[in-house]
Design an enzyme around this catalytic site. Sequence first.
Site, mmCIF file in Angstrom:
data_model
loop_
_atom_site.group_PDB
_atom_site.id
_atom_site.type_symbol
_atom_site.label_atom_id
_atom_site.label_comp_id
_atom_site.label_asym_id
_atom_site.label_seq_id
_atom_site.Cartn_x
_atom_site.Cartn_y
_atom_site.Cartn_z
ATOM 1 N N ASN A 9 65.187 0.083 27.071
ATOM 2 C CA ASN A 9 66.599 -0.195 27.377
ATOM 3 C C ASN A 9 66.700 -0.394 28.887
ATOM 4 O O ASN A 9 66.629 0.560 29.648
ATOM 5 C CB ASN A 9 67.464 0.985 26.923
ATOM 6 C CG ASN A 9 68.922 0.807 27.313
ATOM 7 O OD1 ASN A 9 69.350 -0.301 27.657
ATOM 8 N ND2 ASN A 9 69.692 1.881 27.255
ATOM 9 N N TRP A 10 66.859 -1.650 29.272
ATOM 10 C CA TRP A 10 66.884 -1.956 30.710
ATOM 11 C C TRP A 10 68.198 -1.597 31.384
ATOM 12 O O TRP A 10 68.309 -1.638 32.588
ATOM 13 C CB TRP A 10 66.631 -3.458 30.910
ATOM 14 C CG TRP A 10 65.197 -3.852 30.836
ATOM 15 C CD1 TRP A 10 64.111 -3.053 30.626
ATOM 16 C CD2 TRP A 10 64.688 -5.181 30.990
ATOM 17 N NE1 TRP A 10 62.960 -3.796 30.628
ATOM 18 C CE2 TRP A 10 63.286 -5.110 30.852
ATOM 19 C CE3 TRP A 10 65.278 -6.423 31.220
ATOM 20 C CZ2 TRP A 10 62.467 -6.236 30.952
ATOM 21 C CZ3 TRP A 10 64.472 -7.545 31.315
ATOM 22 C CH2 TRP A 10 63.082 -7.442 31.185
ATOM 23 N N LYS A 11 69.233 -1.361 30.583
ATOM 24 C CA LYS A 11 70.564 -1.074 31.152
ATOM 25 C C LYS A 11 70.981 -2.217 32.088
ATOM 26 O O LYS A 11 70.786 -3.380 31.751
ATOM 27 C CB LYS A 11 70.570 0.278 31.851
ATOM 28 C CG LYS A 11 69.953 1.380 30.993
ATOM 29 C CD LYS A 11 70.170 2.732 31.547
ATOM 30 C CE LYS A 11 69.427 3.744 30.692
ATOM 31 N NZ LYS A 11 69.842 5.102 30.924
ATOM 32 N N HIS A 95 75.785 3.849 22.803
ATOM 33 C CA HIS A 95 74.971 4.557 23.799
ATOM 34 C C HIS A 95 75.863 5.544 24.553
ATOM 35 O O HIS A 95 77.044 5.268 24.785
ATOM 36 C CB HIS A 95 74.348 3.536 24.762
ATOM 37 C CG HIS A 95 73.308 4.149 25.657
ATOM 38 N ND1 HIS A 95 73.637 4.849 26.785
ATOM 39 C CD2 HIS A 95 71.955 4.182 25.568
ATOM 40 C CE1 HIS A 95 72.516 5.276 27.365
ATOM 41 N NE2 HIS A 95 71.483 4.885 26.637
ATOM 42 N N GLU A 97 76.148 6.198 27.557
ATOM 43 C CA GLU A 97 76.787 5.638 28.758
ATOM 44 C C GLU A 97 78.031 4.834 28.374
ATOM 45 O O GLU A 97 79.028 4.829 29.104
ATOM 46 C CB GLU A 97 75.776 4.790 29.547
ATOM 47 C CG GLU A 97 74.765 5.681 30.256
ATOM 48 C CD GLU A 97 73.411 5.053 30.515
ATOM 49 O OE1 GLU A 97 73.262 3.828 30.382
ATOM 50 O OE2 GLU A 97 72.481 5.816 30.852
ATOM 51 N N GLU A 167 70.017 10.795 21.022
ATOM 52 C CA GLU A 167 69.927 10.636 22.474
ATOM 53 C C GLU A 167 70.811 11.666 23.174
ATOM 54 O O GLU A 167 71.947 11.364 23.563
ATOM 55 C CB GLU A 167 70.418 9.234 22.852
ATOM 56 C CG GLU A 167 69.468 8.128 22.524
ATOM 57 C CD GLU A 167 69.245 7.275 23.764
ATOM 58 O OE1 GLU A 167 68.092 6.928 24.019
ATOM 59 O OE2 GLU A 167 70.201 6.996 24.487
ATOM 60 N N GLY A 173 68.320 10.103 31.931
ATOM 61 C CA GLY A 173 68.539 9.713 33.325
ATOM 62 C C GLY A 173 67.735 10.520 34.314
ATOM 63 O O GLY A 173 67.090 11.516 33.975
ATOM 64 N N SER A 214 64.549 10.589 28.763
ATOM 65 C CA SER A 214 63.429 10.920 29.663
ATOM 66 C C SER A 214 62.062 10.852 28.980
ATOM 67 O O SER A 214 61.181 11.677 29.249
ATOM 68 C CB SER A 214 63.636 12.296 30.316
ATOM 69 O OG SER A 214 64.785 12.275 31.123
ATOM 70 N N GLY A 235 64.457 4.433 28.653
ATOM 71 C CA GLY A 235 65.227 3.866 29.758
ATOM 72 C C GLY A 235 64.334 3.592 30.955
ATOM 73 O O GLY A 235 63.613 2.589 31.007
HETATM 74 C C1 PEP Z 1 68.537 5.731 27.650
HETATM 75 O O1 PEP Z 1 69.351 5.386 28.485
HETATM 76 O O2 PEP Z 1 68.672 5.363 26.475
HETATM 77 C C2 PEP Z 1 67.423 6.560 28.080
HETATM 78 C C3 PEP Z 1 66.748 7.147 27.137
HETATM 79 O O3 PEP Z 1 67.199 6.671 29.428
HETATM 80 P P1 PEP Z 1 65.994 7.465 30.141
HETATM 81 O O4 PEP Z 1 64.740 7.184 29.376
HETATM 82 O O5 PEP Z 1 65.959 6.913 31.528
HETATM 83 O O6 PEP Z 1 66.352 8.925 30.115
#
Ligand code: PEP
Length: 252
Positions: A9-11, A95, A97, A167, A173, A214, A235
């Site tokens: 997931n590049w966001k 998601h 976010e 999630e 993050g 993470s 992410g």
């Molecule tokens: C995400 O945003 O879906 C995610 C899992 O981010 P990260 O891996 O950076 O915690």
Amino acid sequence: MRKPLIVGNWKMYKTITEAVAYVDRIKAQLPPADQVEVELAVPTLFLQSLVERTRGTNLKIAAENCFYQDEGAFTGETSPVALRELGIKHVILGHSERRRLFYESDAVVNQKVHAALQAGICPLLCVDETMKRQVQGDRVQWVVSQVLTGLAGVTAAQLPRVTLAYEPSWAIGAGKAAATPSEANEGCYLIRQTLARLYGESAAARVRILYGGSVNQTNLPALLAQSDIDGVLIGRASLDPAVFLQMVAVAQ
Ligand code: PEP
């Protein structure tokens, strides 16, 4: 029986130049789709060109979001029907976010799930879990209610087209620690039990449930070894093509 699925997931990271360079670098190096499925969810701006560049490879390009109407006066939104016409087959919905920063309620997420299915796109429905809920002791109820509301009205015939992701936002993050493999598995198991209540054990056993929060090269093998984790949503660690490739190789 559930094939592993690795989703980056590049966001809102990368420019189109960086996106193209990344995809060109990895697309021919992925294992075959019968071993592991690989997707990158990318900003809407990049969808068309990345879909064209990845045709015929085991790298599928997914959308990070879509709206719940096919068309209309909705400035800045993205139609699921337009996504489908581009060749997009998967979309992340709900998601954390989107829920936290853009105030998406469970009801809105549910409308999006229906719009995506109707348009012929498979939703990847994210189920959040906050630290506040953990502290208050109502995390189970919170997770269950997101599954019930997110999938309200989704039929048993549509269920095989749905993927879910546990999630917990307390694990997502920079500066956050991932859930332990057993915590992550517990979240995925809870989702599967809720699906079993709704659709029956055997239908629930066929649905893929991912963990996200993470995930990195170090914790990935133990996460993938869990009974109810069928893949991961990545992410930050998906932003580097070399790291992403290594993580896909672990899931093979
Ligand atoms: C995400 O945003 O879906 C995610 C899992 O981010 P990260 O891996 O950076 O915690």
